[in-house]
Scaffold this motif. Structure first.
Motif, PDB file in Angstrom:
ATOM      1  N   THR A   1     -32.450 -41.013  -1.429  1.00  0.00           N
ATOM      2  CA  THR A   1     -33.171 -41.844  -2.389  1.00  0.00           C
ATOM      3  C   THR A   1     -32.177 -42.386  -3.409  1.00  0.00           C
ATOM      4  O   THR A   1     -31.692 -43.501  -3.271  1.00  0.00           O
ATOM      5  CB  THR A   1     -34.308 -41.056  -3.068  1.00  0.00           C
ATOM      6  N   LEU A   2     -31.851 -41.597  -4.427  1.00  0.00           N
ATOM      7  CA  LEU A   2     -30.800 -42.035  -5.352  1.00  0.00           C
ATOM      8  C   LEU A   2     -29.482 -42.239  -4.625  1.00  0.00           C
ATOM      9  O   LEU A   2     -28.707 -43.145  -4.943  1.00  0.00           O
ATOM     10  CB  LEU A   2     -30.606 -41.004  -6.461  1.00  0.00           C
ATOM     11  N   VAL A   3     -29.234 -41.378  -3.654  1.00  0.00           N
ATOM     12  CA  VAL A   3     -27.992 -41.450  -2.888  1.00  0.00           C
ATOM     13  C   VAL A   3     -28.333 -41.596  -1.411  1.00  0.00           C
ATOM     14  O   VAL A   3     -29.067 -40.784  -0.853  1.00  0.00           O
ATOM     15  CB  VAL A   3     -27.119 -40.200  -3.100  1.00  0.00           C
TER      16      VAL A   3
ATOM     17  N   THR B   1     -38.746 -37.543   7.920  1.00  0.00           N
ATOM     18  CA  THR B   1     -37.603 -37.943   7.102  1.00  0.00           C
ATOM     19  C   THR B   1     -36.386 -38.119   7.994  1.00  0.00           C
ATOM     20  O   THR B   1     -36.346 -37.587   9.112  1.00  0.00           O
ATOM     21  CB  THR B   1     -37.312 -36.896   6.010  1.00  0.00           C
ATOM     22  N   SER B   2     -35.397 -38.842   7.501  1.00  0.00           N
ATOM     23  CA  SER B   2     -34.174 -39.049   8.287  1.00  0.00           C
ATOM     24  C   SER B   2     -33.486 -37.728   8.610  1.00  0.00           C
ATOM     25  O   SER B   2     -32.754 -37.622   9.599  1.00  0.00           O
ATOM     26  CB  SER B   2     -33.216 -39.967   7.518  1.00  0.00           C
ATOM     27  N   PHE B   3     -33.687 -36.704   7.772  1.00  0.00           N
ATOM     28  CA  PHE B   3     -33.110 -35.389   8.038  1.00  0.00           C
ATOM     29  C   PHE B   3     -33.631 -34.787   9.343  1.00  0.00           C
ATOM     30  O   PHE B   3     -33.032 -33.855   9.877  1.00  0.00           O
ATOM     31  CB  PHE B   3     -33.435 -34.418   6.894  1.00  0.00           C
ATOM     32  N   ALA B   4     -34.753 -35.293   9.863  1.00  0.00           N
ATOM     33  CA  ALA B   4     -35.389 -34.710  11.040  1.00  0.00           C
ATOM     34  C   ALA B   4     -34.951 -35.356  12.348  1.00  0.00           C
ATOM     35  O   ALA B   4     -35.353 -34.908  13.415  1.00  0.00           O
ATOM     36  CB  ALA B   4     -36.908 -34.798  10.908  1.00  0.00           C
ATOM     37  N   ILE B   5     -34.133 -36.390  12.292  1.00  0.00           N
ATOM     38  CA  ILE B   5     -33.729 -37.066  13.527  1.00  0.00           C
ATOM     39  C   ILE B   5     -32.946 -36.125  14.433  1.00  0.00           C
ATOM     40  O   ILE B   5     -33.168 -36.069  15.654  1.00  0.00           O
ATOM     41  CB  ILE B   5     -32.930 -38.341  13.205  1.00  0.00           C
ATOM     42  N   SER B   6     -32.031 -35.355  13.856  1.00  0.00           N
ATOM     43  CA  SER B   6     -31.259 -34.398  14.669  1.00  0.00           C
ATOM     44  C   SER B   6     -32.182 -33.378  15.323  1.00  0.00           C
ATOM     45  O   SER B   6     -31.926 -32.932  16.453  1.00  0.00           O
ATOM     46  CB  SER B   6     -30.217 -33.692  13.797  1.00  0.00           C
ATOM     47  N   TYR B   7     -33.242 -33.001  14.637  1.00  0.00           N
ATOM     48  CA  TYR B   7     -34.229 -32.074  15.179  1.00  0.00           C
ATOM     49  C   TYR B   7     -34.879 -32.656  16.431  1.00  0.00           C
ATOM     50  O   TYR B   7     -34.944 -32.010  17.489  1.00  0.00           O
ATOM     51  CB  TYR B   7     -35.262 -31.773  14.083  1.00  0.00           C
ATOM     52  N   GLY B   8     -35.355 -33.908  16.344  1.00  0.00           N
ATOM     53  CA  GLY B   8     -36.004 -34.536  17.483  1.00  0.00           C
ATOM     54  C   GLY B   8     -35.068 -34.711  18.665  1.00  0.00           C
ATOM     55  O   GLY B   8     -35.455 -34.486  19.814  1.00  0.00           O
ATOM     56  N   VAL B   9     -33.823 -35.101  18.392  1.00  0.00           N
ATOM     57  CA  VAL B   9     -32.853 -35.308  19.470  1.00  0.00           C
ATOM     58  C   VAL B   9     -32.535 -33.994  20.170  1.00  0.00           C
ATOM     59  O   VAL B   9     -32.566 -33.903  21.414  1.00  0.00           O
ATOM     60  CB  VAL B   9     -31.563 -35.953  18.918  1.00  0.00           C
ATOM     61  N   LEU B  10     -32.227 -32.948  19.397  1.00  0.00           N
ATOM     62  CA  LEU B  10     -31.841 -31.669  19.989  1.00  0.00           C
ATOM     63  C   LEU B  10     -33.004 -31.036  20.743  1.00  0.00           C
ATOM     64  O   LEU B  10     -32.814 -30.491  21.848  1.00  0.00           O
ATOM     65  CB  LEU B  10     -31.324 -30.731  18.891  1.00  0.00           C
ATOM     66  N   PHE B  11     -34.201 -31.101  20.203  1.00  0.00           N
ATOM     67  CA  PHE B  11     -35.370 -30.568  20.904  1.00  0.00           C
ATOM     68  C   PHE B  11     -35.547 -31.264  22.255  1.00  0.00           C
ATOM     69  O   PHE B  11     -35.755 -30.602  23.275  1.00  0.00           O
ATOM     70  CB  PHE B  11     -36.623 -30.750  20.046  1.00  0.00           C
ATOM     71  N   SER B  12     -35.449 -32.580  22.276  1.00  0.00           N
ATOM     72  CA  SER B  12     -35.618 -33.328  23.529  1.00  0.00           C
ATOM     73  C   SER B  12     -34.557 -32.935  24.551  1.00  0.00           C
ATOM     74  O   SER B  12     -34.844 -32.794  25.749  1.00  0.00           O
ATOM     75  CB  SER B  12     -35.551 -34.836  23.253  1.00  0.00           C
ATOM     76  N   GLN B  13     -33.333 -32.751  24.098  1.00  0.00           N
ATOM     77  CA  GLN B  13     -32.250 -32.370  25.012  1.00  0.00           C
ATOM     78  C   GLN B  13     -32.468 -30.972  25.588  1.00  0.00           C
ATOM     79  O   GLN B  13     -32.198 -30.731  26.775  1.00  0.00           O
ATOM     80  CB  GLN B  13     -30.910 -32.448  24.277  1.00  0.00           C
TER      81      GLN B  13
ATOM     82  N   TYR C   1     -42.846 -41.781  -9.108  1.00  0.00           N
ATOM     83  CA  TYR C   1     -41.841 -40.954  -8.421  1.00  0.00           C
ATOM     84  C   TYR C   1     -41.427 -41.631  -7.125  1.00  0.00           C
ATOM     85  O   TYR C   1     -42.267 -42.094  -6.347  1.00  0.00           O
ATOM     86  CB  TYR C   1     -42.390 -39.559  -8.115  1.00  0.00           C
ATOM     87  N   LEU C   2     -40.109 -41.689  -6.896  1.00  0.00           N
ATOM     88  CA  LEU C   2     -39.550 -42.315  -5.702  1.00  0.00           C
ATOM     89  C   LEU C   2     -38.875 -41.267  -4.826  1.00  0.00           C
ATOM     90  O   LEU C   2     -38.060 -40.469  -5.319  1.00  0.00           O
ATOM     91  CB  LEU C   2     -38.516 -43.378  -6.077  1.00  0.00           C
ATOM     92  N   GLY C   3     -39.204 -41.271  -3.543  1.00  0.00           N
ATOM     93  CA  GLY C   3     -38.583 -40.338  -2.613  1.00  0.00           C
ATOM     94  C   GLY C   3     -38.602 -40.868  -1.201  1.00  0.00           C
ATOM     95  O   GLY C   3     -39.224 -41.900  -0.911  1.00  0.00           O
ATOM     96  N   ASP C   4     -37.935 -40.157  -0.297  1.00  0.00           N
ATOM     97  CA  ASP C   4     -37.828 -40.617   1.091  1.00  0.00           C
ATOM     98  C   ASP C   4     -38.701 -39.828   2.053  1.00  0.00           C
ATOM     99  O   ASP C   4     -38.873 -40.237   3.206  1.00  0.00           O
ATOM    100  CB  ASP C   4     -36.372 -40.504   1.559  1.00  0.00           C
ATOM    101  N   HIS C   5     -39.250 -38.694   1.609  1.00  0.00           N
ATOM    102  CA  HIS C   5     -40.028 -37.832   2.500  1.00  0.00           C
ATOM    103  C   HIS C   5     -41.508 -38.152   2.326  1.00  0.00           C
ATOM    104  O   HIS C   5     -42.077 -37.935   1.260  1.00  0.00           O
ATOM    105  CB  HIS C   5     -39.756 -36.366   2.166  1.00  0.00           C
ATOM    106  N   ILE C   6     -42.129 -38.673   3.386  1.00  0.00           N
ATOM    107  CA  ILE C   6     -43.501 -39.161   3.260  1.00  0.00           C
ATOM    108  C   ILE C   6     -44.441 -38.054   2.815  1.00  0.00           C
ATOM    109  O   ILE C   6     -45.368 -38.304   2.033  1.00  0.00           O
ATOM    110  CB  ILE C   6     -43.992 -39.812   4.582  1.00  0.00           C
TER     111      ILE C   6
END
Length: 457
Positions: A24-26, A123-135, A296-301
């Motif tokens: 968000t800020l970064v 959240t973008s932090f979860a992309i690695s989770y989805g990729v590794l689970f699928s593999q 409030y501003l954030g990236d996690h829905i």
């Protein structure tokens, strides 16, 4: 990029603006960040006795997952779900689930995220989770001895959570911020402008203070013109907030000494300073503002938007960095979409003509088949051309999942949450730099199906 508006937000009425920090800020270079997370998590799993050595050699494919997808722990599938809860695309491992199998599993089901069988990638932090689970699911399909799908999902989630908690990831980031962090001078300018307009600024982040200080020293301090450091810019900084718990439960505040980083129990008013933990109830009470006066501003829905709307009624803004590439795809595919729309208009007129003739036949009028056959042939030709164009259109987006906020012709489940809970959304927080702190954000009037004049003409 513009700010996208779901509901009226008058910035003149906002007295306090709070920010999440990470994404968000970064902003981070998401592919590099998630590749690192994927590698570290894969190595940790490979060190466990119930996972084969080959896991640590899995290559990261950034396109294999995206924000808004849903993991089905029962069946081992990764899903794209519409706003109505219907599955539009499903992958089992790295293979797309054929339509017949997909219908057998999901035709009679609406995906409910309250069901523990499903977990969303919010959240973008979860992309690695989805990729590794699928593999891992693919490895299991290929004959490797691995735990069941539910344990695969839970093990991957656990290892990634630990990586974020035990400093494994952040220690790597600290040594090479240039590689992982996007510097954006407009963020500092936007924050200082809000201070000039009398807004109180605060940070509420799940990161610890040590990392927060180092990251903001790097990302904000070089670009400040009216303040020496970011600490001078923010009235309140709350670290290790453990969102969404910060908005849902009552935790105690610890005050942090920014020089020594030592903490002490804090029971007095939370009106300025640096803290750890706490809860929104005391924070809002001590600030003395109503929920409608806090943005409030954030990236996690869920952690930054949905939980806030459900508990404290603050105004909300979602930062959806993944949308930036998608908007570029929309721009590049505009001519294709316009042609699809034109052909769909022709199809609508043709369908009306067929329906009129069919009604006349039903009422007993003698309508020869020869009059209908050319119309159906023309319809087949239109369908073929539209199908070809849809293939061209999809090539502008993620090759496996398409658009984040679309699931076929429907909005995606993620889009439904964005529309329902985020007052405004944007690709990056510095998009606000182009708007006055007194901006009155107004949405366009939404056209409902019965208001579409093309259907009524």
């Amino acid at each position: 990029m513009p700010v996208f508006i779901n509901r009226v937000l008058n910035m003149k009425n906002i007295k306090v603006i709070g920010f999440d920090m990470d994404y968000t800020l970064v902003r981070y270079h998401t592919e590099a960040f998630e590749k690192l997370t994927h590698s570290l998590a894969a190595h940790r799993l490979a060190d466990r006795p119930d996972y084969p050595e080959e896991v640590k050699h899995l290559d990261f494919d950034f396109q294999r997952a995206s924000v808004g997808l849903v993991i089905d722990k029962r069946n081992g599938n990764l899903l794209q779900v519409s706003r109505h809860g219907k599955v539009k695309i499903a992958f089992h491992g790295l293979e797309v689930l054929d339509y017949h199998k997909q219908q057998i599993i999901y035709q009679e089901m609406a995906i409910d995220l309250r069901d523990p069988d499903f977990q969303s990638l919010d959240t973008s932090f979860a992309i690695s989770y989805g990729v590794l689970f699928s593999q891992l699911v693919q490895m299991k399909s290929d004959g490797f001895s691995l735990p069941d799908y539910r344990h695969l999902a839970e093990d991957v989630n656990h290892e990634i959570d630990i990586l974020h908690q035990d400093d494994s990831i952040k220690s790597r980031l600290r040594t090479d911020f240039d590689r992982y962090v996007i510097k954006d001078p407009k963020v500092a300018g936007m924050l200082e402008r809000y201070r000039d307009y009398g807004k109180k600024l605060m940070i509420i982040t799940n990161s610890d203070y040590g990392y927060t200080r180092q990251l903001l020293d790097y990302a904000l301090n070089p670009y400040l013109k009216k303040h020496k450091t970011w600490q001078d810019l923010f009235d309140i900084v709350i670290t290790f907030a453990e969102k969404p718990r910060f908005f849902e439960q009552k935790g105690r505040f610890l005050r942090i000494d920014p020089k020594t980083e030592l903490m002490s129990n804090h029971t007095e008013a939370v009106d300025s300073g640096i803290y750890q933990g706490g809860n929104f109830h005391k924070l809002q009470q001590d600030l003395g503002f109503s929920g409608s006066e806090i943005l409030y501003l954030g990236d996690h829905i869920y952690g930054d938007v949905v939980s806030i709307k459900k508990t404290c009624n603050w105004r909300t803004a979602l930062v959806l960095g993944d949308l930036e590439d998608e908007i570029q795809g929309l721009k590049k595919s505009q001519s294709v979409q316009e042609e699809i729309n034109r052909l769909m208009g022709e199809k609508l007129i043709l369908e009306k003509e067929i329906n009129i003739l069919d009604s006349k036949r039903f009422e007993g009028e003698n309508i020869p088949r020869s009059r209908l056959t050319p119309l159906f042939d023309k319809m087949d030709g239109l369908n073929t051309r539209i199908s070809d164009l849809l293939g061209q259109y999809k090539a502008f987006f993620n090759p496996y999942w398409g658009e984040i906020l679309r699931a076929g012709f429907d909005e995606s489940r993620y889009a439904e949450q964005v529309e329902k809970y985020a007052c405004i959304y944007m690709t990056k927080v510095s998009d606000l730099y182009e708007y006055s702190p007194k901006t009155y954000f107004r949405p366009f009037r939404r056209v409902m199906p019965h208001e579409d004049m093309t259907l009524l003409s």
